[in-house]
Design an enzyme around this catalytic site. Structure first.
Site, short mmCIF file in Angstrom:
data_model
loop_
_atom_site.label_atom_id
_atom_site.label_comp_id
_atom_site.label_asym_id
_atom_site.label_seq_id
_atom_site.Cartn_x
_atom_site.Cartn_y
_atom_site.Cartn_z
N SER A 37 -11.36 4.24 -10.20
CA SER A 37 -12.39 3.20 -10.12
C SER A 37 -13.64 3.84 -9.57
O SER A 37 -13.55 4.66 -8.64
CB SER A 37 -11.98 2.07 -9.17
N GLU B 81 -31.73 -0.12 -10.77
CA GLU B 81 -31.75 -1.20 -11.76
C GLU B 81 -30.46 -2.02 -11.74
O GLU B 81 -30.25 -2.86 -12.60
CB GLU B 81 -31.96 -0.60 -13.15
N SER B 82 -29.56 -1.81 -10.83
CA SER B 82 -28.32 -2.57 -10.59
C SER B 82 -27.09 -1.66 -10.47
O SER B 82 -26.96 -0.97 -9.48
CB SER B 82 -28.12 -3.72 -11.56
N HIS C 39 -13.41 1.28 -14.56
CA HIS C 39 -12.02 1.22 -14.07
C HIS C 39 -11.19 1.77 -15.22
O HIS C 39 -11.36 1.32 -16.37
CB HIS C 39 -11.61 -0.20 -13.75
N CYS D 6 -31.34 -4.52 -14.84
CA CYS D 6 -32.44 -5.47 -14.84
C CYS D 6 -33.69 -4.70 -15.27
O CYS D 6 -33.73 -3.48 -15.19
CB CYS D 6 -32.62 -6.13 -13.49
#
Lengths: 125, 125
Positions: free
Chosen positions: B48, B55-56, B61, B76
């Protein structure tokens, strides 16, 4: 689970410790096993954070200037209770409007999971 | 963007350094500004990881035992090129089947974004 939180308390979602504390507590209430926590504050506004859990992750991105926060709760297995985490976050951030979308992942791996309606066998009389 | 990678090379998605390297390189190719990187290896299988970007985030996973990996690319603004990141990951993990779902977030904030089809005004002659 993709959770949209609108009309939040802007102070609640612009405070790094408050947002981190809320996401960690949400993970715990959902019965998640926390593996790692990373949070960042952006200039002039906004917080991004991820709680990596043994069951996958919770993430949050906040836009206090729009009173908006986007939360993802990605889980595998059936121990985790994402709805408990979601309710807790709605309450903590005083979100007045919310939207929840659940997206199933890895469906090709579990053919039964892709069946939405089971056809009724009506052969013969 | 929710990306499903099926029938991957199991070795490629079970190697912590390879998966981390691929996700970081995917973020760079997508023009992301990397803020933080966290990766964990699970026992007996699976990785993971999250790359937090300005930008986020990008997350992955992997389930090597099912040759499956789930990738989220949350962005974003309009600088980021998630499709470039997605193509790179498909190639790196040798995924034979893929599924891509794009979900728009925060739409209530931008009413114009919620309009899928613009009604044709056909009043009068």
């Amino acid at each position: 689970m993709l959770l949209e939180l609108f009309d939040c308390d802007p102070d609640a979602i612009n405070n790094l410790e408050a947002v981190k504390g809320a996401l960690v507590e949400a993970a715990k209430r959902a019965q998640a096993t926390i593996v790692d926590i990373v949070f960042h504050e952006f200039n002039p506004f906004g917080i991004s954070g991820v709680v990596v859990i043994a069951e996958s992750h919770l993430s949050i991105h906040t836009w206090p200037e729009y009173r908006y926060a986007a939360v993802d709760i990605f889980s595998c297995g059936d121990v985790l209770k994402p709805e408990v985490a979601a309710s807790y976050l709605v309450e903590q951030f005083a979100a007045e409007r919310t939207s929840v979308v659940e997206v199933q992942r890895g469906l090709f791996l579990q053919p039964s999971g892709t069946v939405v309606n089971k056809a009724v066998a009506a052969v013969g009389a």
